[in-house]
Write a protein that holds these residues in place. Structure first.
Motif, PDB file in Angstrom:
ATOM      1  N   ASN A  64     -25.555  39.750   9.255  1.00  0.00           N
ATOM      2  CA  ASN A  64     -26.629  40.747   9.167  1.00  0.00           C
ATOM      3  C   ASN A  64     -27.777  40.202   8.342  1.00  0.00           C
ATOM      4  N   TRP A  65     -28.958  40.713   8.664  1.00  0.00           N
ATOM      5  CA  TRP A  65     -30.193  40.151   8.106  1.00  0.00           C
ATOM      6  C   TRP A  65     -30.210  40.213   6.590  1.00  0.00           C
ATOM      7  N   LYS A  66     -29.670  41.319   6.027  1.00  0.00           N
ATOM      8  CA  LYS A  66     -29.676  41.455   4.562  1.00  0.00           C
ATOM      9  C   LYS A  66     -28.528  40.697   3.910  1.00  0.00           C
ATOM     10  N   GLU A  67     -27.657  40.116   4.712  1.00  0.00           N
ATOM     11  CA  GLU A  67     -26.467  39.428   4.219  1.00  0.00           C
ATOM     12  C   GLU A  67     -25.695  40.327   3.272  1.00  0.00           C
ATOM     13  N   ASN A  68     -25.574  41.587   3.666  1.00  0.00           N
ATOM     14  CA  ASN A  68     -24.835  42.554   2.867  1.00  0.00           C
ATOM     15  C   ASN A  68     -23.336  42.392   3.145  1.00  0.00           C
ATOM     16  N   PRO A  69     -22.546  42.052   2.135  1.00  0.00           N
ATOM     17  CA  PRO A  69     -21.127  41.762   2.368  1.00  0.00           C
ATOM     18  C   PRO A  69     -20.335  42.989   2.840  1.00  0.00           C
ATOM     19  N   CYS A  70     -20.777  44.153   2.415  1.00  0.00           N
ATOM     20  CA  CYS A  70     -20.065  45.374   2.796  1.00  0.00           C
ATOM     21  C   CYS A  70     -20.259  45.649   4.291  1.00  0.00           C
ATOM     22  N   ALA A 100     -12.154  47.775   1.538  1.00  0.00           N
ATOM     23  CA  ALA A 100     -11.361  46.614   1.129  1.00  0.00           C
ATOM     24  C   ALA A 100     -12.244  45.578   0.422  1.00  0.00           C
ATOM     25  N   ILE A 101     -13.428  45.313   0.968  1.00  0.00           N
ATOM     26  CA  ILE A 101     -14.290  44.314   0.330  1.00  0.00           C
ATOM     27  C   ILE A 101     -14.854  44.880  -0.982  1.00  0.00           C
ATOM     28  N   GLN A 102     -15.080  46.189  -0.999  1.00  0.00           N
ATOM     29  CA  GLN A 102     -15.515  46.830  -2.249  1.00  0.00           C
ATOM     30  C   GLN A 102     -14.466  46.590  -3.342  1.00  0.00           C
ATOM     31  N   ALA A 103     -13.192  46.766  -2.969  1.00  0.00           N
ATOM     32  CA  ALA A 103     -12.110  46.590  -3.938  1.00  0.00           C
ATOM     33  C   ALA A 103     -11.998  45.130  -4.381  1.00  0.00           C
ATOM     34  N   VAL A 104     -12.133  44.209  -3.436  1.00  0.00           N
ATOM     35  CA  VAL A 104     -12.041  42.788  -3.787  1.00  0.00           C
ATOM     36  C   VAL A 104     -13.162  42.410  -4.752  1.00  0.00           C
ATOM     37  N   PRO A 123     -20.503  41.321  -8.269  1.00  0.00           N
ATOM     38  CA  PRO A 123     -21.423  42.479  -8.371  1.00  0.00           C
ATOM     39  C   PRO A 123     -20.914  43.655  -7.534  1.00  0.00           C
ATOM     40  N   ALA A 124     -20.906  44.839  -8.128  1.00  0.00           N
ATOM     41  CA  ALA A 124     -20.244  45.999  -7.521  1.00  0.00           C
ATOM     42  C   ALA A 124     -20.830  46.364  -6.155  1.00  0.00           C
ATOM     43  N   ILE A 125     -19.955  46.829  -5.291  1.00  0.00           N
ATOM     44  CA  ILE A 125     -20.366  47.440  -4.023  1.00  0.00           C
ATOM     45  C   ILE A 125     -20.202  48.948  -4.211  1.00  0.00           C
ATOM     46  N   SER A 126     -21.294  49.691  -4.006  1.00  0.00           N
ATOM     47  CA  SER A 126     -21.276  51.122  -4.318  1.00  0.00           C
ATOM     48  C   SER A 126     -20.648  51.933  -3.181  1.00  0.00           C
ATOM     49  N   ASP A 127     -20.241  53.145  -3.515  1.00  0.00           N
ATOM     50  CA  ASP A 127     -19.734  54.075  -2.496  1.00  0.00           C
ATOM     51  C   ASP A 127     -20.819  54.374  -1.457  1.00  0.00           C
TER      52      ASP A 127
END
Lengths: 744, 140
Positions: A149-155, A421-425, A432-436
């Motif tokens: 994805n363009w933003k390279e957002n891991p979530c 799952a990636i949020q937890a990892v 850096p945190a992945i938000s809800d």
């Protein structure tokens, strides 16, 4: 003669197909797909167990590619015999169901590049497809996903990876816009894919050394970035030789990582070193190098250069030929169809059929699960918005293109779990945190525009530290376990254990959801004609045909019911009239078991409108019901024959109507309102008026009708079902009855 | 024909309990519990020379001779550290090495790792590079 421009040509010039560039062949620049006049002619001479002349060149003139091929890619025990068979005989073996795949492979193992090119020149595309059906190495075809994805957002990447697994992709590939994001992108892909379906293999396309490091960390399970070229100058531009590329194949395998090479028509010409040879001849040199290096497979089919062969005559045929050559040499084939090949969806689909119908190990080398704007591979040939087209084509042709239909709620739940799952990892590993909010957005996103922005500076710093630090896939496994994702942890760990086993280093290997490997070694393609090989049947066919949007046909139409607003009472057999009248004859189901036309008009209203129209012209009407048939012409003519004026209106229960005249042939008539879905009450009123005009010897203008050719497409199943009801009411013995009509 | 025990593919199905990682640790010992407790090292997740040799044999018996040759080189390289592998790759790239540098590398890895096949592959490259102008400039 007056110079003029055709309005049709003007329209054609605006079509998608004419946004493309077409050129004639120019062999000296390598702009020729097959059979260049300067292509070498097949020849082979051996002395003391070695090749001393190949395709017209003596050993002393061999370039490094010839040397590599002569040393590693041609079976010297079989070569002389195979070369003597003649190209036409070999071409016929490819399409002959009585010659097994293994026999053909044995012959191909002894052929020189020019001989293979000559074999291909005998085959048309249908013959190539027949051959591919047999020569594909793995029994069952699959597909490979592109996930970026363009933003390279891991979530979002993990959510898309999970969806890709659910949709049936056996491999998933990602790449990066910013190279430093590679560790996080590889991680998100690995975790997400295992949520979608355990056993999906993943890779990241990035710089070779970085790729190898990520694989060594356990974050990638295969690699396909090993590019080869058909001329030495092109090779040197890539800063490699056949030997340096070859050693990388061994390096990956030594670390338990599956790899395949990349090649494809047109790359040499594009780089300026086609040397006057056809694209196919050059590609065959590449494929033989891949084989000689001992790689289990190749992604070819022109790949990112596809527009170049497609600008030339028989470009798509030549690209299919290169897929077929690779399979015939015993290589796994990820068959291209990944890079944008055309503006025209018709042209893209036509090309796809060459690989999808016979099946290749991977029908594409990358099928974008996202919308085009998020595709970092330069915009995909097929993307998220084409998914349902792909599924319907599979269902139409009873063909397995590697995907299966999915339900929206299943997709949402697997996307959310991938994101969680990636949020937890990230949380467990101190990234850096992945938000809800990100998890929620990733679950339902169309594209990365729907994602909140992340702090990319912090992400990149953390990704750098992850790459340089000691953390590996084992830490990912531990993190997943701590966060309660035991099943995902077990899948990621099993992927690591498989590196110890090495089963998936073999030709065409993929895993099923139990991590049982399916490769050409234990599931070889055993196609030998009808009734053999991979057939789309059983569970696979059940999955493919069960499109979520497919309805139970019964649900399309309402239950049988009479129309309470009109009462039709039989008053005896209908006789011949003598006055100036119009006989309105109804289909057998009219108002008694059906009550609406295809245009959702009630039977009461329609009949009322017709009678009103007749009366408005001062003519009387008689209503009859035809019990002996359901065909509109039959119904109409039966009425007309009883009519004192010889004029009758036939009306089917689904709304189709006509004006008939005594003495005409059944399929002739005065006016036909065939587009029942588009008719209004005014149409029926006008039909009544016109019938009355005919009855009194006047010539009316035909009833105007709205034409909508797509209505038939939308309503053909409804029509079938409603007409079936009418047919069910046929009662031959009752003939034609006159009806007393009472409206309520 | 062979006195080797019969190998059945896939190893993960037929020989899982007999396979050990490069570290020597049995694969069956690599459980989720062990990993979570931190009792696992990267070498526990790499294939051993022995396993890769078995895979090479499987490839050969299945008719994939070139894949078998590659897996044989891979089996030799399984014992080499990452830096050694990257060094071999770099040496084989165009214009990086003289003829004698390649020969010496070939000898070195053959003696250090018993990597006869990989050594032979490098020696062959040296000959071809010499004949076709792919050596380091000074040596052309």
């Amino acid at each position: 003669m007056v110079q003029s421009r055709s309005k049709r040509f003007e329209k054609l010039r605006e079509r998608d197909i004419n946004k493309e560039v077409y050129v004639s062949e120019l062999p000296e620049l390598g702009l020729i797909v097959m059979d260049s006049p300067t292509d070498p002619k097949p020849s082979l001479e051996m002395r003391d167990g070695r090749i001393v002349e190949m395709d017209g060149r003596p050993e002393a003139e061999f370039d490094a590619i010839d040397r590599f091929i002569a040393a590693h890619a041609i079976n010297l025990e079989r070569a002389e015999m195979a070369m003597e068979m003649g190209s036409l005989t070999i071409a016929r073996m490819l399409t002959d169901i009585n010659v097994s795949q293994r026999e053909v492979m044995a012959v191909f193992s002894g052929l020189t590049p020019a001989m293979i090119a000559e074999v291909m020149s005998h085959l048309n595309v249908v013959e190539m497809m027949m051959a591919m059906q047999k020569m594909r190495q793995r029994k069952r075809p699959y597909d490979q996903a592109h996930v970026t994805n363009w933003k390279e957002n891991p979530c979002l990447l993990a959510a898309d990876a999970a969806e890709a697994g659910l949709r049936g992709f056996a491999e998933e590939e990602t790449t990066v816009r910013v190279a430093r994001m590679a560790p996080f992108s590889a991680l998100a892909l690995l975790v997400g894919s295992q949520v979608g379906r355990p056993g999906v293999m993943t890779q990241i396309s990035c710089e070779e050394a970085l790729n190898l490091r990520l694989a060594m960390k356990g974050l990638a399970t295969y690699a396909e970035t090993l590019s080869v070229y058909g001329t030495i100058p092109s090779f040197l531009d890539g800063d490699d030789t056949p030997w340096s590329k070859g050693i990388l194949a061994s390096a990956y395998a030594s670390r338990g990582v599956k790899s395949r090479f990349t090649s494809g028509s047109g790359s040499e010409a594009l780089m300026g070193y086609g040397l006057g040879w056809s694209m196919l001849y050059l590609e065959i040199r590449c494929i033989l190098m891949v084989k000689g290096a001992g790689s289990q497979g190749v992604q070819n089919g022109s790949i990112s250069c596809i527009a170049l062969p497609e600008s030339l005559p028989n470009g798509v045929r030549g690209v299919m030929a290169e897929n077929l050559v690779a399979a015939s040499l015993g290589l796994e084939v990820a068959a291209g169809n990944d890079a944008m090949s055309s503006h025209s969806s018709m042209r893209k689909t036509a090309k796809l059929m060459l690989q999808m119908l016979p099946g290749t190990d991977f029908v594409t080398s990358g099928h974008s699960v996202m919308p085009r704007k998020d595709n970092l591979f330069g915009g995909g040939n097929f993307d998220a918005e084409d998914m349902d087209d792909w599924l319907v084509i599979q269902r139409d042709m009873q063909v397995d293109g590697g995907l299966k239909p999915v339900r929206e709620d299943d997709v949402l739940s697997v996307r959310e779990r991938g994101a969680r799952a990636i949020q937890a990892v990230f949380a467990e590993m101190g990234f850096p945190a992945i938000s809800d909010e990100e998890v929620a957005a990733a679950t339902t996103a169309f594209c990365s525009d729907d994602m909140p922005d992340r702090d990319s500076v912090t992400d990149l710093a953390a990704a750098d530290a992850f790459l340089d630090g000691d953390q590996t896939a084992l830490d990912v496994v531990a993190a997943l376990t701590r966060a309660g994702f035991d099943d995902v942890a077990e899948s990621v760990l099993e992927m690591q254990r498989q590196r110890v086993l090495g089963d998936y280093l073999h030709t065409s290997a993929v895993f099923d959801e139990d991590f049982t490997v399916a490769s050409a070694v234990n599931t070889p393609n055993d196609y030998e004609g009808p009734g053999t090989g991979y057939r789309v049947e059983g569970k696979v066919w059940d999955d493919i045909r069960a499109l979520p949007q497919a309805l139970d046909p019964h649900a399309l139409i309402k239950d049988e019911a009479l129309d309470p607003n009109v009462i039709l009472e039989p008053i005896g057999p209908a006789g011949e009239g003598s006055e100036t009248e119009v006989v309105v004859s109804l289909g057998p189901a009219f108002a008694s078991v059906m009550n609406q036309t295809l245009a959702d008009l009630s039977h009461a209203d329609v009949l009322h409108a017709i009678l009103e129209g007749i009366k408005s012209e001062g003519v009387s009407a008689r209503v009859v019901k035809v019990w002996h048939g359901a065909d509109v012409a039959d119904i109409g003519l039966s009425g007309a024959q009883l009519s004192g004026s010889g004029i009758g209106i036939g009306l089917q229960s689904k709304g189709t109507a006509l004006i008939h005249k005594k003495g005409l042939a059944p399929l002739n008539n005065l006016e036909l309102l065939s587009m029942a879905p588009n008719l209004t009450l005014e149409s029926y009123r006008a039909l009544g008026r016109n019938a009355a005009c005919y009855a009194t010897g006047r010539a009316p203008s035909p009833v105007p009708m709205k034409i909508d050719n797509m209505a038939r497409l939308r309503l053909i199943v409804h029509t079938t079902l409603l007409h079936h009801r009418e047919v069910n009411q046929i009662d031959e013995g009752r003939g034609i009855e006159e009806m007393k009509v009472t409206f309520r | 024909m062979t006195d080797k025990p019969e190998i059945r593919y896939p190893l993960g199905v037929h020989h899982r309990d007999e396979i050990s990682a490069k570290s020597g640790r049995p694969l069956r010992d690599l459980t989720l519990d062990q990993v979570q407790q931190g009792n696992a090292q990267p070498d526990d997740l790499s294939a051993s020379t022995e396993t890769l040799k078995m895979q090479a044999q499987i490839a050969r018996e299945s008719g994939y001779d070139e894949v078998a040759a590659n897996l044989t080189r891979a089996a030799e390289m399984a014992g080499m550290p990452n830096v050694q592998i990257l060094e071999i790759y770099e040496a084989l790239r165009p214009g990086r090495s003289t003829y004698y540098q390649l020969l010496s590398l070939s000898q070195q890895i053959t003696s250090m790792y018993g990597a006869e096949n990989t050594g032979g592959y490098i020696r062959e490259a040296a000959e071809v590079y010499r004949d076709t102008g792919l050596l380091k400039d000074e040596d052309r």
